[in-house]
Design an enzyme around this catalytic site. Structure first.
Site, PDB file in Angstrom:
ATOM      1  N   SER A  59       0.831  -1.213   0.000  1.00 55.11           N
ATOM      2  CA  SER A  59       0.000   0.000   0.000  1.00 55.11           C
ATOM      3  C   SER A  59       0.866   1.264   0.000  1.00 55.11           C
ATOM      4  O   SER A  59       1.992   1.257   0.500  1.00 55.11           O
ATOM      5  CB  SER A  59      -0.897   0.023   1.242  1.00 55.11           C
TER       6      SER A  59
HETATM    7  N1  SAM Z   1      -1.099  -4.846   4.114  1.00 57.19           N
HETATM    8  C1  SAM Z   1      -0.288  -4.785   2.916  1.00 57.19           C
HETATM    9  C2  SAM Z   1       0.843  -3.792   3.095  1.00 57.19           C
HETATM   10  O1  SAM Z   1       1.282  -3.618   4.200  1.00 57.19           O
HETATM   11  O2  SAM Z   1       1.311  -3.222   2.096  1.00 57.19           O
HETATM   12  C3  SAM Z   1      -1.108  -4.488   1.698  1.00 57.19           C
HETATM   13  C4  SAM Z   1      -1.411  -5.702   0.928  1.00 57.19           C
HETATM   14  S1  SAM Z   1      -2.289  -5.649  -0.581  1.00 57.19           S
HETATM   15  C5  SAM Z   1      -2.869  -4.040  -0.872  1.00 57.19           C
HETATM   16  C6  SAM Z   1      -3.748  -6.585  -0.141  1.00 57.19           C
HETATM   17  C7  SAM Z   1      -3.507  -8.038   0.184  1.00 57.19           C
HETATM   18  O3  SAM Z   1      -4.762  -8.638   0.519  1.00 57.19           O
HETATM   19  C8  SAM Z   1      -2.936  -8.889  -0.941  1.00 57.19           C
HETATM   20  O4  SAM Z   1      -1.725  -9.445  -0.537  1.00 57.19           O
HETATM   21  C9  SAM Z   1      -3.998  -9.966  -1.194  1.00 57.19           C
HETATM   22  O5  SAM Z   1      -3.463 -11.223  -1.552  1.00 57.19           O
HETATM   23  C10 SAM Z   1      -4.694 -10.002   0.161  1.00 57.19           C
HETATM   24  N2  SAM Z   1      -6.044 -10.566   0.176  1.00 57.19           N
HETATM   25  C11 SAM Z   1      -7.052 -10.415  -0.716  1.00 57.19           C
HETATM   26  N3  SAM Z   1      -8.142 -11.093  -0.311  1.00 57.19           N
HETATM   27  C12 SAM Z   1      -7.827 -11.683   0.873  1.00 57.19           C
HETATM   28  C13 SAM Z   1      -8.535 -12.520   1.794  1.00 57.19           C
HETATM   29  N4  SAM Z   1      -9.794 -12.900   1.613  1.00 57.19           N
HETATM   30  N5  SAM Z   1      -7.882 -12.928   2.907  1.00 57.19           N
HETATM   31  C14 SAM Z   1      -6.598 -12.563   3.138  1.00 57.19           C
HETATM   32  N6  SAM Z   1      -5.878 -11.788   2.299  1.00 57.19           N
HETATM   33  C15 SAM Z   1      -6.490 -11.352   1.187  1.00 57.19           C
END
Ligand code: SAM
Length: 218
Positions: A59
């Protein structure tokens, strides 16, 4: 990259994304470059999301600041994050909740969760952050109830299991809306066993949250 980090944090503060000393201190402390693939590290202190593989992103720093400020964290809190990515946001939260607190973070893509664990180990947050592989739209009932829950991916509507895993008086923050980048950040305060107060916090753009209470897989 300490000076670039200081510069970015100062900008985030001047633009009003960072509002409190505790968030400023945490974002000064956590090395964002350690939570990125080597090829994107030179851009670690650009205020933008960057690819981490598997179609996912780390992010943007201003978005991390907005979410962490809205969480209004204090030491000792029990936290659940949905969407670990490479672990950066979880480390910032861990800095604030401290050693008496804990961050449980759920990631659906096993290889990202594995890299996040390594990153958290390398930066000294491994004892304060537990990375779980699974569908975060189901929450993580094992360690509920939580003081705060936050999502870093966007759901079509607020997943019911997350609401049920909040403490009374606790709240969750999650992007909600369309699948493709037009969403609202909402907060849900648990007032009593069955009562919640929902508030719109403004427009955001996140990757989809995929799961039983999220979007279907493509
Ligand atoms: N928290 C992260 C950071 O510190 O930069 C941002 C990660 S990214 C924007 C969003 C993440 O959510 C991705 O890695 C994706 O695989 C995960 N994701 C999507 N759906 C999900 C779910 N149902 N359960 C867990 N993770 C999920």
């Amino acid at each position: 990259m300490k000076y670039e980090r200081e510069d970015l944090v100062e900008k985030l503060f001047n633009h009003g994304y960072i509002k409190t000393e505790k968030v400023k201190k945490a974002m000064l402390q956590v090395p964002r470059e350690e939570f990125m693939p080597p090829e994107t590290r030179p851009y670690a202190y650009f205020d933008r999301p960057l690819p981490i593989g598997k179609g996912q992103t780390i992010s943007a720093p201003h978005m991390v600041a907005i979410i962490v400020e809205k969480l209004d964290l204090t030491q000792g809190m029990n936290i659940l994050e949905i969407g670990t990515g490479f672990g950066y946001n979880a480390a910032v939260v861990a800095e604030i909740v401290g050693e008496e607190g804990h961050v449980y973070t759920v990631e659906r893509i096993p290889s990202l969760a594995e890299t996040a664990r390594e990153n958290l180990k390398n930066t000294g947050y491994f004892n304060q952050v537990t990375v779980i592989v699974g569908d975060g739209t189901l929450g993580y009932p094992d360690k509920a109830p939580y003081d705060r829950i936050y999502g870093t991916a966007s759901a079509p509507k607020i997943p019911e299991p997350l609401k049920k895993q909040l403490k009374i008086g606790g709240w969750l923050i999650i992007p909600q809306g369309s699948r493709d980048y037009f969403q609202e950040l909402v907060s849900v305060l648990r007032i009593s066993h069955d009562d919640y107060k929902v508030q719109n916090l403004g427009g955001v753009a996140f990757v989809p949250m995929i799961g039983e209470h999220g979007w279907p897989e493509d």
